[in-house]
Write an enzyme that holds these catalytic residues in place. Structure first.
Site, short mmCIF file in Angstrom:
data_model
loop_
_atom_site.label_atom_id
_atom_site.label_comp_id
_atom_site.label_asym_id
_atom_site.label_seq_id
_atom_site.Cartn_x
_atom_site.Cartn_y
_atom_site.Cartn_z
N LYS A 1 0.84 -1.21 0.00
CA LYS A 1 0.00 0.00 0.00
C LYS A 1 0.87 1.25 0.00
O LYS A 1 2.08 1.18 0.25
CB LYS A 1 -0.91 -0.02 1.24
CG LYS A 1 -0.14 -0.01 2.56
CD LYS A 1 -1.07 -0.23 3.75
CE LYS A 1 -0.27 -0.29 5.06
NZ LYS A 1 -1.13 -0.64 6.20
N ARG B 1 -10.52 0.26 15.87
CA ARG B 1 -10.47 1.16 14.71
C ARG B 1 -11.40 0.63 13.63
O ARG B 1 -12.22 1.35 13.10
CB ARG B 1 -9.01 1.22 14.22
CG ARG B 1 -8.74 2.14 13.08
CD ARG B 1 -7.27 2.12 12.68
NE ARG B 1 -6.86 0.81 12.12
CZ ARG B 1 -5.68 0.58 11.54
NH1 ARG B 1 -4.78 1.55 11.47
NH2 ARG B 1 -5.38 -0.60 11.06
N TYR C 1 16.79 30.02 6.49
CA TYR C 1 15.58 30.75 6.90
C TYR C 1 15.52 30.94 8.41
O TYR C 1 15.84 30.03 9.17
CB TYR C 1 14.32 30.00 6.44
CG TYR C 1 14.04 30.12 4.96
CD1 TYR C 1 13.79 31.36 4.38
CD2 TYR C 1 14.02 29.00 4.15
CE1 TYR C 1 13.51 31.47 3.02
CE2 TYR C 1 13.75 29.10 2.79
CZ TYR C 1 13.49 30.34 2.23
OH TYR C 1 13.23 30.44 0.89
N MET D 1 12.79 24.26 0.77
CA MET D 1 12.01 23.42 -0.14
C MET D 1 12.91 22.61 -1.07
O MET D 1 12.66 21.43 -1.33
CB MET D 1 11.06 24.29 -0.98
CG MET D 1 10.09 23.46 -1.82
SD MET D 1 9.07 24.46 -2.90
CE MET D 1 8.06 25.34 -1.74
C1 LIG Z 1 -0.32 -1.71 6.78
C2 LIG Z 1 -0.87 -2.98 7.28
C3 LIG Z 1 -0.04 -4.08 7.49
C4 LIG Z 1 1.48 -4.01 7.38
O1 LIG Z 1 1.99 -3.44 8.57
P1 LIG Z 1 3.58 -3.28 8.81
O2 LIG Z 1 3.66 -2.75 10.19
O3 LIG Z 1 4.06 -2.31 7.79
O4 LIG Z 1 4.16 -4.63 8.64
C5 LIG Z 1 -0.64 -5.28 7.85
N1 LIG Z 1 -1.97 -5.38 8.01
C6 LIG Z 1 -2.80 -4.32 7.84
C7 LIG Z 1 -4.26 -4.50 8.05
C8 LIG Z 1 -2.28 -3.08 7.48
O5 LIG Z 1 -3.10 -2.05 7.33
#
Ligand SMILES: *Cc1c(COP(=O)(O)O)cnc(C)c1O
Length: 361
Positions: free
Chosen positions: A35, A131, A256, A304
């Protein structure tokens, strides 16, 4: 000559890290979590690098899944948050995306969907993160309802996510394991629990499917050394070059707001990278960067497009010298800690401006 700011991604390191996840959990299948553009590393190249190893991928949205499918990835892709609207169910059916079901609306949408082929479903259980997901006590009936539907494939996976797996032996992790046992009591369903931290640090949390993300990119999820995390190889190197050098006198300020002041005759190197590339603006003076392999402290506010570094103690420095902001010899966790955050955030906030260069070594 192009601006010398680049992110070099070692896909062999990603593969080695993935293999480590498999080796540490030989009884489990290892889903590669890609992701957020593979935590900033580029979802398509990372997924392709794992295509002959990973049985499935995990992403956060149907857009992320579709991008991988269009790039030729053939494995199932789990939508970790499930479908966000009814029309996504048809897209999931057409593309062999697996759907998390974690609330009653998603359950109803799936049961009422007009699909011809059954969809692979994961039930999200709230074991203590509070959650997403169903209460453990709701799972047996939910499982029965889904299993009875022609819209749902056999082999529904029951899944939960840890809140504190990065702190070893945390009591909430124990509690989550107990609540998972309640959720799955009497069911012969495959299960999934472990993220990277639990995969590395809690073998008792390994199940049919583990779901490592951050460790694939060579970052430890722990804030302290852990023997299982030791072999991880950082996959990304963020680098640039020295583009200007100057001598300044005692009392002169840099950058800055003039927040950094020379207390000795100082050589300042300006480096072509800034918060527009994802190097955090909040990084404090003193945070190390590597120039010619040697640590030098950031001096003054991050701009930047550039940063300024105190290179007075470097025996030799010239315009064009390579500067590493994070990579194998300077973990991104150092920069994350200096910013009171975690590697996950620093990696996913990198922008598209640095050119991505893929290598395999
Ligand atoms: C992002 C995520 C993972 C991976 O987590 P890491 O800590 O990066 O290994 C696993 N399960 C779910 C549901 C996630 O959202």
């Amino acid at each position: 000559m192009a601006r010398p700011t680049r992110a070099t991604i070692n896909l062999q390191a990603v593969r080695d890290n993935y293999q480590l996840a498999c080796t540490l959990a030989p009884q489990s299948q290892t889903m590669a979590i890609v992701k957020a553009n593979a935590y900033g590393h580029g979802a398509i190249p990372v997924a392709k690098a794992l295509a002959d190893l990973a049985p499935a991928y995990g992403v956060a949205s149907i857009e992320e899944a579709t991008e991988l499918r269009q790039a030729g990835i053939q494995q199932p892709i789990l939508l970790l948050g499930g479908a966000f609207s009814h029309d996504e169910i048809a897209v999931a059916e057409a593309n062999n995306f697996w759907l998390m079901v974690e609330n009653p609306q998603q359950k109803e949408a799936l049961l009422n969907a007009n699909v011809k082929q059954p969809i692979t479903v994961w039930i999200g259980v709230d074991t203590g993160m509070h959650r997403l997901g169903f209460a453990p006590e709701q799972v047996p009936a939910l499982h029965a309802d889904l299993q009875a539907s022609a819209n749902v494939s056999d082999g529904i996976v029951i899944c939960s996510h840890f809140a504190c797996a990065d702190e070893l032996d945390h009591q909430l992790t124990r509690q989550q394991l107990e609540r998972m046992a309640v959720a799955t009591h009497g069911l012969k369903a495959p299960t999934s629990l472990a993220n990277s931290a639990a995969l590395l640090g809690s073998p008792d949390a390994h199940r049919d499917w583990n779901r490592p993300g951050i460790m694939l990119y060579g970052c430890s999820p722990f804030s302290h050394p852990h023997p299982h995390a030791e072999p991880l190889k950082p996959a990304i190197t963020l680098s640039s070059q020295v583009i200007s050098l100057r001598e300044i006198g005692i009392g002169e300020t840099v950058g800055y707001s003039g927040i950094w002041q020379a207390t000795r005759p100082t050589t300042i190197a300006t480096v072509a990278i800034g918060y527009g590339d994802g190097y955090p603006r909040t990084t404090p003076s003193g945070t190390p960067v590597l120039i010619n392999g040697q640590q030098c402290p950031l001096a003054g506010r991050v701009s930047m497009d550039s940063i300024t570094v105190d290179v007075t103690d470097l025996p030799q420095v010239a315009i064009g010298d390579e500067v590493i902001l994070w990579g194998e010899d300077l973990p991104v966790s150092v920069v994350a800690k200096a910013n009171n955050t975690i590697s996950y955030e620093v990696l996913t906030r990198m922008t598209n401006r640095p050119e991505k260069v893929y290598i395999e070594v």
